[in-house]
Scaffold this motif. Structure first.
Motif, PDB file in Angstrom:
ATOM      1  N   ILE A 118      11.855  23.146   1.350  1.00 19.85           N
ATOM      2  CA  ILE A 118      11.895  21.770   1.281  1.00 19.85           C
ATOM      3  C   ILE A 118      11.850  22.038  -0.909  1.00 19.85           C
ATOM      4  O   ILE A 118      11.435  22.948  -0.879  1.00 19.85           O
ATOM      5  N   GLY A 119      12.770  21.364  -1.195  1.00 16.84           N
ATOM      6  CA  GLY A 119      12.710  20.959  -2.778  1.00 16.84           C
ATOM      7  C   GLY A 119      12.790  19.539  -3.327  1.00 16.84           C
ATOM      8  O   GLY A 119      13.488  18.321  -2.099  1.00 16.84           O
ATOM      9  N   GLY A 120      12.758  19.390  -4.371  1.00 17.17           N
ATOM     10  CA  GLY A 120      12.880  18.191  -4.875  1.00 17.17           C
ATOM     11  C   GLY A 120      11.561  17.295  -4.998  1.00 17.17           C
ATOM     12  O   GLY A 120      10.938  17.475  -4.027  1.00 17.17           O
ATOM     13  N   ALA A 121      12.090  16.210  -5.652  1.00 16.02           N
ATOM     14  CA  ALA A 121       9.831  15.282  -5.899  1.00 16.02           C
ATOM     15  C   ALA A 121      10.533  14.620  -4.305  1.00 16.02           C
ATOM     16  O   ALA A 121       8.943  14.247  -4.143  1.00 16.02           O
ATOM     17  N   VAL A 122      11.549  14.054  -4.035  1.00 12.34           N
ATOM     18  CA  VAL A 122      11.239  13.042  -2.802  1.00 12.34           C
ATOM     19  C   VAL A 122      10.858  14.023  -1.750  1.00 12.34           C
ATOM     20  O   VAL A 122       9.498  13.832  -1.397  1.00 12.34           O
ATOM     21  N   SER A 123      11.388  15.063  -1.575  1.00 11.96           N
ATOM     22  CA  SER A 123      10.532  16.085  -0.394  1.00 11.96           C
ATOM     23  C   SER A 123       9.173  16.708  -1.124  1.00 11.96           C
ATOM     24  O   SER A 123       8.155  16.375   0.098  1.00 11.96           O
ATOM     25  N   ASP A 160      24.641  18.250   7.048  1.00 13.72           N
ATOM     26  CA  ASP A 160      24.968  19.192   7.147  1.00 13.72           C
ATOM     27  C   ASP A 160      23.953  20.059   7.906  1.00 13.72           C
ATOM     28  O   ASP A 160      23.300  19.456   7.936  1.00 13.72           O
ATOM     29  N   GLU A 161      23.662  21.115   7.857  1.00 12.75           N
ATOM     30  CA  GLU A 161      22.734  21.652   8.505  1.00 12.75           C
ATOM     31  C   GLU A 161      21.411  21.564   7.580  1.00 12.75           C
ATOM     32  O   GLU A 161      20.213  21.219   7.377  1.00 12.75           O
ATOM     33  N   ARG A 162      21.688  22.047   5.816  1.00 19.37           N
ATOM     34  CA  ARG A 162      20.314  21.667   5.095  1.00 19.37           C
ATOM     35  C   ARG A 162      20.237  20.225   5.069  1.00 19.37           C
ATOM     36  O   ARG A 162      18.941  19.842   5.414  1.00 19.37           O
ATOM     37  N   GLY A 163      21.208  19.414   5.242  1.00 18.64           N
ATOM     38  CA  GLY A 163      20.423  17.813   5.530  1.00 18.64           C
ATOM     39  C   GLY A 163      20.012  17.596   6.555  1.00 18.64           C
ATOM     40  O   GLY A 163      18.556  16.841   6.894  1.00 18.64           O
ATOM     41  N   ASP A 164      19.521  18.770   7.859  1.00 13.02           N
ATOM     42  CA  ASP A 164      19.146  18.676   9.343  1.00 13.02           C
ATOM     43  C   ASP A 164      17.582  18.915   9.047  1.00 13.02           C
ATOM     44  O   ASP A 164      16.548  18.782   9.636  1.00 13.02           O
ATOM     45  N   TYR A 165      17.946  19.897   8.204  1.00 11.88           N
ATOM     46  CA  TYR A 165      16.172  20.948   7.410  1.00 11.88           C
ATOM     47  C   TYR A 165      15.978  20.183   7.007  1.00 11.88           C
ATOM     48  O   TYR A 165      14.467  20.334   7.336  1.00 11.88           O
ATOM     49  N   LEU A 166      15.885  19.014   6.628  1.00 10.58           N
ATOM     50  CA  LEU A 166      15.471  18.706   5.128  1.00 10.58           C
ATOM     51  C   LEU A 166      14.731  17.465   6.056  1.00 10.58           C
ATOM     52  O   LEU A 166      13.338  16.886   6.260  1.00 10.58           O
ATOM     53  N   LYS A 167      15.583  16.925   7.402  1.00 11.77           N
ATOM     54  CA  LYS A 167      15.037  15.531   8.882  1.00 11.77           C
ATOM     55  C   LYS A 167      14.269  15.835   9.005  1.00 11.77           C
ATOM     56  O   LYS A 167      12.491  15.716   9.346  1.00 11.77           O
ATOM     57  N   GLU A 168      13.952  17.676   9.513  1.00 14.91           N
ATOM     58  CA  GLU A 168      13.499  18.095  10.838  1.00 14.91           C
ATOM     59  C   GLU A 168      11.953  18.606   9.624  1.00 14.91           C
ATOM     60  O   GLU A 168      11.141  18.380  10.518  1.00 14.91           O
ATOM     61  N   GLU A 188       1.027  -1.249   0.588  1.00 13.55           N
ATOM     62  CA  GLU A 188      -0.397  -0.049  -0.019  1.00 13.55           C
ATOM     63  C   GLU A 188       1.086   1.720   0.388  1.00 13.55           C
ATOM     64  O   GLU A 188       1.919   1.499   0.155  1.00 13.55           O
ATOM     65  N   GLY A 189       0.205   2.674  -0.267  1.00  9.55           N
ATOM     66  CA  GLY A 189       1.316   3.715  -0.223  1.00  9.55           C
ATOM     67  C   GLY A 189       1.616   3.703  -1.330  1.00  9.55           C
ATOM     68  O   GLY A 189       2.156   2.743  -1.867  1.00  9.55           O
ATOM     69  N   ILE A 190       2.617   5.034  -1.487  1.00  6.18           N
ATOM     70  CA  ILE A 190       3.699   5.476  -2.716  1.00  6.18           C
ATOM     71  C   ILE A 190       5.046   5.800  -1.677  1.00  6.18           C
ATOM     72  O   ILE A 190       5.512   5.911  -0.704  1.00  6.18           O
ATOM     73  N   THR A 191       6.577   5.056  -2.740  1.00  6.75           N
ATOM     74  CA  THR A 191       7.608   5.166  -2.489  1.00  6.75           C
ATOM     75  C   THR A 191       8.107   6.952  -3.574  1.00  6.75           C
ATOM     76  O   THR A 191       7.167   6.418  -4.804  1.00  6.75           O
ATOM     77  N   ILE A 192       8.947   7.840  -2.941  1.00 10.23           N
ATOM     78  CA  ILE A 192       9.070   8.487  -3.697  1.00 10.23           C
ATOM     79  C   ILE A 192      10.825   8.383  -3.445  1.00 10.23           C
ATOM     80  O   ILE A 192      11.032   8.201  -2.089  1.00 10.23           O
ATOM     81  N   ALA A 193      10.927   8.137  -4.543  1.00 11.85           N
ATOM     82  CA  ALA A 193      12.370   7.948  -5.284  1.00 11.85           C
ATOM     83  C   ALA A 193      13.215   9.005  -6.127  1.00 11.85           C
ATOM     84  O   ALA A 193      12.683   9.850  -6.797  1.00 11.85           O
ATOM     85  N   GLY A 194      14.558   9.133  -4.909  1.00 11.17           N
ATOM     86  CA  GLY A 194      15.726   9.694  -6.434  1.00 11.17           C
ATOM     87  C   GLY A 194      16.198  11.562  -5.690  1.00 11.17           C
ATOM     88  O   GLY A 194      16.503  11.775  -4.822  1.00 11.17           O
ATOM     89  N   THR A 195      15.582  12.482  -6.827  1.00  6.46           N
ATOM     90  CA  THR A 195      15.795  13.921  -6.123  1.00  6.46           C
ATOM     91  C   THR A 195      15.272  14.247  -5.011  1.00  6.46           C
ATOM     92  O   THR A 195      13.651  14.508  -4.709  1.00  6.46           O
ATOM     93  N   ILE A 196      16.272  14.862  -3.734  1.00  5.04           N
ATOM     94  CA  ILE A 196      15.825  16.012  -2.739  1.00  5.04           C
ATOM     95  C   ILE A 196      17.102  16.729  -2.216  1.00  5.04           C
ATOM     96  O   ILE A 196      18.454  17.164  -3.087  1.00  5.04           O
TER      97      ILE A 196
END
Length: 336
Positions: free
Chosen positions: A38-43, A67-75, A3-11
């Motif tokens: 946030i940007g890219g298809a994944v996010s 890095d700081e941008r990675g922390d921002y995306l995770k948050e 069930e559901g959807i996986t989004i893969a690739g660009t973040i």
């Protein structure tokens, strides 16, 4: 049961600058505001889908940096309980895009960062447990755009492997000014269930222009491009989205769905509208909607994204999107 959807690739992280007007070379222009999203298809797609349906299982598969941008995306992704980021790997620098937006257009300057290293080795097929696998963006994922002797490209190989698991596949492409489309896109279409792309990407992929030198939509070519993309192997739906409307082909019928008319004073940004459209269509596919119903949902999702400066905060829940499509005025239907 899948069930559901996986989004893969660009973040990525989008650093959005609103400007007076895009300058000519060596000229100065004024930045009116600066914001981050946030940007890219994944996010973008993951969050748009989570806002459409807060109970929908969504898996994300990408790479971020320590890095700081990675922390921002995770948050930001952690705000949504139905987004599972356990397959997001940490390596190198987080990609980012500088977006310059004036009253009429957007221009993107992207730093690929660790996106250069996202390849087939980063995909654990045993962990894929959803009904649809959406991969984006072709032309931006260097590791997957590489040649494969058997399937044409590594992307095509991945899509084929996913389909063998009984999972339907979906693709999106990045818009760029290059001659790479006809080499990198057709091999992937043989293993694609849902191809949902804009008019530039669609036309370039088959060598048939959909806009003339003045930027006007070449309406009589749309049907040709839909047929050509389907003939190249797309199994279920081919959808082309444009500001004027969207056009879809399921192998039997062609549909033309007009865009909603949104007052310019209400538009805060256009970043992410394409991903919002894709999210609406994929949600429709997952829920076994007809193609035209899914396109209507995508149209409303894209329109709702315009109400906020980033690409996802304006996207509304499913019931609101249905109501929005029913009640808002629409552009004239493009006859193709």
């Amino acid at each position: 049961m899948k069930e559901g959807i996986t989004i893969a690739g660009t973040i990525a992280v989008d650093e959005i600058k609103k400007i007076e007007k895009y300058p000519n070379q060596s000229e100065l222009t004024t930045i009116k505001s600066v914001m981050r999203s946030i940007g890219g298809a994944v996010s973008n797609c993951a969050v748009s889908l989570a806002r459409i349906d807060g109970e929908l299982p969504i898996d994300t598969l990408a790479m971020i940096g320590e890095d700081e941008r990675g922390d921002y995306l995770k948050e930001r992704l952690s705000h949504y309980k139905n987004i599972d980021s356990s397959q997001v790997k940490v390596l190198g620098d987080t990609p980012f895009t500088d977006v310059y937006q004036d009253a009429t257009s957007r221009t993107f300057f992207t730093y690929k960062g660790n996106g250069l290293y996202f390849d087939e080795s980063k995909i654990d097929y045993q962990q894929l447990r959803t009904k649809i696998f959406h991969l984006a963006y072709i032309l931006l994922l260097d590791g997957l755009d590489k040649e494969d002797k058997e399937y044409g490209t590594k992307t095509a190989k991945v899509l084929r492997n996913v389909q063998k698991l009984g999972i339907k596949t979906s693709i999106d492409i990045v818009s760029e000014n290059s001659d790479r489309y006809q080499k990198l896109v057709p091999p992937c279409l043989k293993f694609t269930n849902y191809c949902i792309i804009n008019e530039l990407e669609a036309g370039n992929s088959v060598g048939i222009a959909l806009r003339n030198g003045d930027g006007k939509l070449i309406e009589h070519n749309i049907r040709k491009v839909l047929y050509r993309l389907k003939k190249l192997g797309v199994k279920d739906w081919v959808v082309i989205h444009t500001p004027e409307g969207s056009f879809g082909f399921d192998g039997k019928e062609i549909h033309s769905i007009p865009s909603l008319l949104i007052d310019n004073s209400s538009i805060k940004g256009t970043v992410g509208a394409g991903d919002a459209y894709v999210s609406g269509v994929l949600y429709g596919a997952l829920k076994a909607f007809s193609l035209w119903e899914a396109m209507q949902l995508g149209t409303a999702a894209a329109a709702s994204s315009l109400f906020e400066a980033d690409g996802t905060s304006g996207v509304k829940a499913y019931d609101e999107l249905v109501k929005m499509y029913q009640e808002y005025p629409k552009r004239n239907k493009v006859e193709i």
